[in-house]
Design an enzyme around this catalytic site. Structure first.
Site, PDB file in Angstrom:
ATOM      1  N   ASP A 157       7.655   3.101  -3.065  1.00 18.55           N
ATOM      2  CA  ASP A 157       6.627   2.483  -2.234  1.00 18.55           C
ATOM      3  C   ASP A 157       6.663   0.960  -2.461  1.00 18.55           C
ATOM      4  OD1 ASP A 157       4.536   2.081  -0.492  1.00 18.55           O
ATOM      5  OD2 ASP A 157       3.175   3.528  -1.418  1.00 18.55           O
TER       6      ASP A 157
ATOM      7  N   GLU B 285      -5.525   0.814   2.429  1.00 21.73           N
ATOM      8  CA  GLU B 285      -5.421   0.880   0.966  1.00 21.73           C
ATOM      9  C   GLU B 285      -5.901  -0.407   0.305  1.00 21.73           C
ATOM     10  OE1 GLU B 285      -1.272   0.836  -0.141  1.00 21.73           O
ATOM     11  OE2 GLU B 285      -0.738  -0.146   1.702  1.00 21.73           O
TER      12      GLU B 285
HETATM   13  C1  BGC Z   1       1.767   2.254   1.314  1.00 11.12           C
HETATM   14  C2  BGC Z   1       2.655   3.232   2.031  1.00 11.12           C
HETATM   15  C3  BGC Z   1       3.377   2.566   3.152  1.00 11.12           C
HETATM   16  C4  BGC Z   1       4.096   1.335   2.667  1.00 11.12           C
HETATM   17  C5  BGC Z   1       4.790   0.569   3.762  1.00 11.12           C
HETATM   18  C6  BGC Z   1       2.489   0.998   0.966  1.00 11.12           C
HETATM   19  O1  BGC Z   1       1.641   0.024   0.426  1.00 11.12           O
HETATM   20  O2  BGC Z   1       1.257   2.861   0.146  1.00 11.12           O
HETATM   21  O3  BGC Z   1       1.900   4.311   2.513  1.00 11.12           O
HETATM   22  O4  BGC Z   1       4.272   3.462   3.727  1.00 11.12           O
HETATM   23  O5  BGC Z   1       3.175   0.466   2.057  1.00 11.12           O
HETATM   24  O6  BGC Z   1       3.920  -0.086   4.587  1.00 11.12           O
HETATM   25  C1  BGC Z   2       2.013  -4.687   4.503  1.00 12.27           C
HETATM   26  C2  BGC Z   2       1.703  -3.230   4.312  1.00 12.27           C
HETATM   27  C3  BGC Z   2       1.886  -2.875   2.885  1.00 12.27           C
HETATM   28  C4  BGC Z   2       1.039  -3.788   2.010  1.00 12.27           C
HETATM   29  C5  BGC Z   2       1.234  -3.460   0.563  1.00 12.27           C
HETATM   30  C6  BGC Z   2       1.121  -5.511   3.602  1.00 12.27           C
HETATM   31  O1  BGC Z   2       1.388  -6.857   3.754  1.00 12.27           O
HETATM   32  O2  BGC Z   2       1.884  -5.071   5.810  1.00 12.27           O
HETATM   33  O3  BGC Z   2       2.516  -2.430   5.095  1.00 12.27           O
HETATM   34  O4  BGC Z   2       1.557  -1.554   2.658  1.00 12.27           O
HETATM   35  O5  BGC Z   2       1.299  -5.140   2.273  1.00 12.27           O
HETATM   36  O6  BGC Z   2       0.638  -4.388  -0.302  1.00 12.27           O
END
Ligand code: BGC
Ligand code: BGC
Length: 663
Positions: free
Chosen positions: A312, A509
């Site tokens: 990830d 998240e």
């Molecule tokens: C998330 C994933 C996601 C990835 C790419 C991560 O931070 O936990 O679910 O697929 O980013 O965007």
């Molecule tokens: C991205 C997300 C990713 C996240 C993780 C963002 O900048 O766009 O896809 O999951 O960073 O920290």
């Protein structure tokens, strides 16, 4: 082993009792090993230099790499994160997406000295291809969980595959097969249900929908699926995102593992490692990204997964001994492809050195590349023409699935209260519409929509969409619908009913979603909602509340002020699907959705899961009324009980949390 029980039409059934495994089962994948594929992989691998192999396992983000660099560094995969679009244009056209996909593809097939190895492009299509302008956005997984219909999940996933094909990507980072157990977790809505039986059946059908039923697919009309986040993301203590899952191996396997077992059986070709740690009493493994036992011993060896494990976003950096751009321990534990969005240049340099020094054995690198090549051949990517020449490329109708999304919305709604059968409304009704979410597509779509957090959008960003307000205008006629967002101007007594659309605002998240030290008390989290209800209730017209949220909240006060109360989850772009059930149309629909997650009786019931000791919900898992039910909900207690001691646990709220001011 691992294939769910199927109905006579071949669809996975939601089992009444979960299968229990005393050990990790060896899963029979629907995509069997094929010696012809294996010898092709071996022949390709034999032509590759170490630099080509290291490039193959590297996955940068499109904002940080150009097609020329893909060629120069023999890059194996790219991703676009939430809020990453071609040309940094949120409204990028289909052609814009395809041009970039073609450019990466051209660069990759000419980037490897002897072999022609196309790049794989992955995207977070977790509720439709929702990062793309113009794409229909389906309900988030929690809403699908309410529908209890695995076949619907397959159809939505197949539609999502066509959406992805339209813009030229190869790979969906979906389905999320988490089994969320704590409402503090901001990613609760990404999981289908607290009930692993639903996750089991849905995980299976989501993979079938995305990948199709017949890999290898030389034409490339399906896309790759990715079961995530392996494993225990929904099990962390206190619901902390990226936290520690302190559960036994039995719980890890028989609750949190069910979706992987079924996804593997359906032939899923990729698995994403989870940010969380597993510190079960049986095994203090630490971060999953660094756990040989979980990634290699259990997933690959015991369960027989022969596809690729992707890390990830900078997940390798959380492993002891690693950094975002140094991943030997994670790779040796079993990560095959490293999602290294920004620091890919130094990652490549470091990895080359680590291979040279033997810190990463050549056999491990070869195995990782073998898995990647195998997946590229099976998925058809290896042999497909450039993305713009593949099925559905550039096809606008492949992006838009209004009817299917509307059907999904109807099936996801859960009617919690319907006093003296206030619902449905007659088509002749005159209604007052209130609430911040009545005309907000972004509140309907939630996180992971056009942007990462999903909270920087306006209705104009969603060309083909409807809100509850526009849906009501269509159903009842403009002149019968008055909108007064705060409820301060209109007089409810002038109307047949008030429709209040309230609830959570978008989050993904980390940021807004994690409740940290806050309780589930909606009147504290979203006081504006209760204020609206206070203005409109008790003035003669019945109040119908539509509650948009990524999790059940403690809404006793809001329910008391409502004659009917509908849990609508995060329905996506088809708000009109809600109106289908509020207004009695020619096509008479009923509420069939049933709670995918238990509804709390107290604001401190963060961990409220059917079957657990002391289970005492307000509405249990599976609850949900139909229109003809005349069950009344008695007046609910509005006084929040004091915080019980056992809910005190480490929590994290970041600066950008919408709840930070409450701290
Ligand atoms: C998330 C994933 C996601 C990835 C790419 C991560 O931070 O936990 O679910 O697929 O980013 O965007
Ligand atoms: C991205 C997300 C990713 C996240 C993780 C963002 O900048 O766009 O896809 O999951 O960073 O920290």
């Amino acid at each position: 082993m691992g294939t769910p029980e199927l109905d006579s039409d071949g669809t996975a059934r939601i089992p009444e009792t979960l299968p229990t495994y005393s050990d990790w089962p060896e899963v029979r994948s629907s995509v069997p090993r094929d010696e012809a594929v294996e010898s092709r992989v071996a022949a390709l691998l034999a032509t590759m230099s170490v630099a080509e192999k290291v490039g193959q396992i590297t996955q940068p983000e499109i904002r940080s790499i150009t097609p020329d660099e893909v060629r120069a560094f023999h890059i194996g995969s790219v991703l676009n994160g939430g809020g990453a679009w071609p040309g940094d244009d949120k409204h990028a056209s289909l052609q814009g997406w395809l041009d970039l996909a073609d450019a990466f593809w051209e660069a990759s097939v000419h980037g490897n000295a002897a072999a022609r190895i196309p790049v794989l492009w992955g995207s977070d299509a977790v509720h439709g291809h929702a990062n793309t302008y113009g794409a229909t956005v389906f309900p988030h997984n929690i809403g699908l969980g309410a529908a209890r219909e695995p076949e619907l999940v397959r159809r939505i996933s197949a539609a999502t595959a066509r959406q992805i094909r339209a813009t030229g990507q190869d790979w969906a980072f979906a389905p999320t097969v988490a089994v969320p157990q704590n409402y503090r977790w901001g990613r609760n809505y990404e999981g289908f249900s607290e009930d692993a039986s639903i996750v089991l059946a849905y995980g299976y059908e989501a993979v079938r929908g995305l990948q199709g039923d017949s890999l290898p697919d030389p034409v490339g009309s399906s896309v790759l699926a990715c079961a995530k986040h392996y494993i225990g993301d929904g099990a962390t203590d206190g619901g902390v995102d990226q936290g520690v899952a302190t559960v036994s191996e039995d719980v890890l396997r028989n609750v949190h593992g069910q979706g992987y077992i079924s996804a593997l059986a359906a032939g899923v070709q990729t698995v994403m490692a989870s940010f969380n740690s597993w510190n079960g009493p049986d095994a203090p493994e630490g971060k999953v990204h660094g756990s040989y036992r979980l990634l290699t011993g259990i997933l690959k060896e015991a369960m027989g997964f022969d596809g690729l494990v992707v890390s990830d976003w900078n997940g390798v950096g959380q492993v002891e001994g690693c950094a975002d751009d140094r991943a030997a321990q994670a790779i040796n534990a079993g990560i095959d492809m490293v999602m290294v969005p920004e620091d890919w240049r130094s990652f490549i340099a470091n990895t080359l050195k680590q291979v040279e020094s033997g810190e990463i054995p050549m056999s491990r690198l070869d195995d990782a590349v073998t898995r990647i090549l195998r997946v590229k051949i099976r998925s058809g990517v290896m042999d497909a023409p450039k993305p713009s020449r593949r099925p559905f490329a550039g096809d606008v109708s492949a992006l838009v699935h209004t009817h299917l999304a509307r059907e999904a919305v109807r099936k996801s709604l859960v009617l919690l209260k319907n006093r003296v059968n206030v619902l449905p409304l007659a088509p002749s009704a005159r209604v007052l519409v209130v609430g911040k979410s009545a005309d907000s597509v972004q509140n309907q779509t939630g996180g992971w929509t056009l942007t990462w957090q999903g909270n920087e959008n306006s209705n104009a960003d969603f060309p083909a969409s409807s809100t509850v307000l526009t849906g009501l205008r269509d159903a009842l006629g403009d002149s019968s619908v008055v909108f007064d967002e705060t409820g301060e101007s209109a007089n409810p007594a002038d109307f047949d009913a008030v429709i209040a659309v309230l609830g959570e605002i978008p989050y993904a998240e980390g940021f807004g979603g994690d409740l940290g030290d806050h309780s589930l008390d909606a009147s504290l989290l979203y006081p504006e909602d209760l204020a609206v209800l206070d203005r409109v209730s008790g003035l003669g017209a019945p109040v119908i509340t539509v509650y948009i949220s990524g999790r059940p909240l403690w809404v006793n006060s809001e329910i008391n002020r409502s004659d009917a109360f509908v849990a609508a989850w995060l329905p996506g772009t088809e708000g009109a699907g809600i109106v289908d059930l509020l207004v009695q149309g020619d096509n008479r629909h009923d509420f069939t959705g049933r709670l995918p997650n238990s509804w709390p009786r107290s604001p401190w019931q963060f961990e409220l899961n059917a079957g657990h000791a002391g289970y005492d919900p307000l509405f249990p898992l599976g609850y949900g009324l139909s229109l003809h039910d005349s069950i009344d909900v008695a007046l609910l207690d509005e006084a929040a009980p004091p915080r019980p001691h056992d809910t005190l646990s480490p929590a994290r709220v970041t600066d950008t949390s919408p709840f930070r001011n409450l701290a």
